[in-house]
Design a protein around this motif. Structure first.
Motif, PDB file in Angstrom:
ATOM      1  N   ARG A 121     -13.613  50.274  73.601  1.00 30.76           N
ATOM      2  CA  ARG A 121     -14.880  50.240  72.879  1.00 30.76           C
ATOM      3  C   ARG A 121     -15.457  51.647  72.717  1.00 30.76           C
ATOM      4  O   ARG A 121     -15.240  52.524  73.554  1.00 30.76           O
TER       5      ARG A 121
ATOM      6  N   VAL B 107     -11.995  48.530  62.019  1.00 34.70           N
ATOM      7  CA  VAL B 107     -12.810  47.447  62.593  1.00 34.70           C
ATOM      8  C   VAL B 107     -13.557  46.690  61.501  1.00 34.70           C
ATOM      9  O   VAL B 107     -13.709  45.467  61.559  1.00 34.70           O
TER      10      VAL B 107
ATOM     11  N   VAL C 109     -16.053  47.504  69.079  1.00 39.42           N
ATOM     12  CA  VAL C 109     -14.811  47.119  69.753  1.00 39.42           C
ATOM     13  C   VAL C 109     -13.624  47.543  68.899  1.00 39.42           C
ATOM     14  O   VAL C 109     -13.444  47.052  67.775  1.00 39.42           O
TER      15      VAL C 109
ATOM     16  N   HIS D 176     -10.339  47.510  70.118  1.00 37.70           N
ATOM     17  CA  HIS D 176      -9.158  46.718  70.483  1.00 37.70           C
ATOM     18  C   HIS D 176      -9.574  45.633  71.464  1.00 37.70           C
ATOM     19  O   HIS D 176     -10.297  45.902  72.422  1.00 37.70           O
ATOM     20  N   ASP D 177      -9.126  44.420  71.202  1.00 36.44           N
ATOM     21  CA  ASP D 177      -9.375  43.280  72.095  1.00 36.44           C
ATOM     22  C   ASP D 177      -8.022  42.728  72.499  1.00 36.44           C
ATOM     23  O   ASP D 177      -7.339  42.088  71.699  1.00 36.44           O
TER      24      ASP D 177
ATOM     25  N   LEU E  94     -12.571  41.684  65.398  1.00 39.65           N
ATOM     26  CA  LEU E  94     -13.191  42.832  66.070  1.00 39.65           C
ATOM     27  C   LEU E  94     -14.633  43.030  65.614  1.00 39.65           C
ATOM     28  O   LEU E  94     -15.515  43.311  66.437  1.00 39.65           O
TER      29      LEU E  94
ATOM     30  N   ARG F 187     -10.474  45.654  76.797  1.00 38.28           N
ATOM     31  CA  ARG F 187     -10.891  46.122  75.476  1.00 38.28           C
ATOM     32  C   ARG F 187     -11.056  47.636  75.453  1.00 38.28           C
ATOM     33  O   ARG F 187     -11.308  48.252  76.491  1.00 38.28           O
TER      34      ARG F 187
ATOM     35  N   ASN G 249     -11.559  43.934  60.057  1.00 38.63           N
ATOM     36  CA  ASN G 249     -10.957  43.028  61.035  1.00 38.63           C
ATOM     37  C   ASN G 249     -12.045  42.058  61.500  1.00 38.63           C
ATOM     38  O   ASN G 249     -12.866  42.406  62.348  1.00 38.63           O
TER      39      ASN G 249
ATOM     40  N   CYS H  95     -18.550  43.273  67.821  1.00 35.59           N
ATOM     41  CA  CYS H  95     -19.412  44.457  67.874  1.00 35.59           C
ATOM     42  C   CYS H  95     -20.867  44.038  68.061  1.00 35.59           C
ATOM     43  O   CYS H  95     -21.315  43.044  67.487  1.00 35.59           O
TER      44      CYS H  95
END
Length: 222
Positions: A81, A50, A70, A72-73, A56, A79, A53, A60
């Motif tokens: 979290r 994260v 987060v 994965h979106d 992502l 998502r 990235n 947060c």
């Protein structure tokens, strides 16, 4: 060590999911959460990525006694979290804009349900809210909560949860404060002011520190 490559297969149960079907949501989300909690090395790797990235990391959030990371979106709106509740965390009775499934990884909290949000607006009589279910959520516990449910959480110590958050189905939700008797609408990111968004966005430094703390606490250790 497990690599982060097989995420497509990992998240496959959530593809094309009918998020209005609570039974299906619970089954699919639990399958994903089972895999992530069984493979703590993978969970740790996903969390570590994260930081590098930008998308992502920007999602947060940091509050005074709560952090949201987060992992994965998804383009479909859901998502994955990690939530870190610090000792003494208490949230006001509220509903949600989305349905979610939660798995408690460490710590525990009291979870109170007040009923559904039929006619639940910012004009609600807060004093009239009456608990309908109170239970202690502990490590390994999993539950799926429909977006219409009014609930609150009180942490007993630092608690870490892993959640599958479904797509938003409404623009706003109601938050209440029993101490003041007030209630208000809270809106999603799409309608937030820049100042509001910036105030809750987690800094990269805090994100790194939080992830390091999770490693140190053994959250990603089998």
């Amino acid at each position: 060590m497990t690599t982060v490559a097989p995420t497509a297969a990992l998240y496959a149960p959530l593809a094309g999911l009918d998020w209005n079907d609570l039974t299906a949501v619970a089954a699919a989300s639990t399958t994903v959460l089972d895999q992530l909690t069984a493979d703590r090395a993978l969970l740790g790797e996903l969390t570590d990525t994260v930081v590098d990235n930008p998308h992502l990391a920007r999602l947060c959030e940091h509050y005074d006694i709560l952090d949201k990371i987060v992992l994965h979106d998804d383009p479909d709106g859901w998502r994955i979290r990690l939530h870190v509740f610090l000792d003494g965390y208490f949230d006001r009775p509220h509903n949600h804009r989305w349905t979610y499934t939660s798995r408690i990884l460490t710590g525990s909290y009291t979870h109170v349900l007040y009923g559904t949000d039929h006619e639940f607006t910012d004009e609600v009589d807060v004093a009239a809210l009456s608990p309908r279910l109170s239970r202690i959520e502990e490590p390994g516990d999993t539950y799926t909560l429909h977006h219409s449910m009014i609930h609150s959480v009180t942490a007993h110590s630092e608690a870490v949860t892993l959640i599958v958050r479904g797509p938003a189905v409404k623009d706003r939700f109601v938050v209440t404060d029993r101490a003041t008797g007030k209630a208000w609408w809270q809106y999603g990111a799409a309608t937030e002011t820049p100042d509001t968004a910036t105030a809750k966005r987690m800094t990269n430094e805090h994100l790194r520190d939080r992830i390091t703390a999770l490693h140190t606490a053994g959250t990603f250790t089998p």
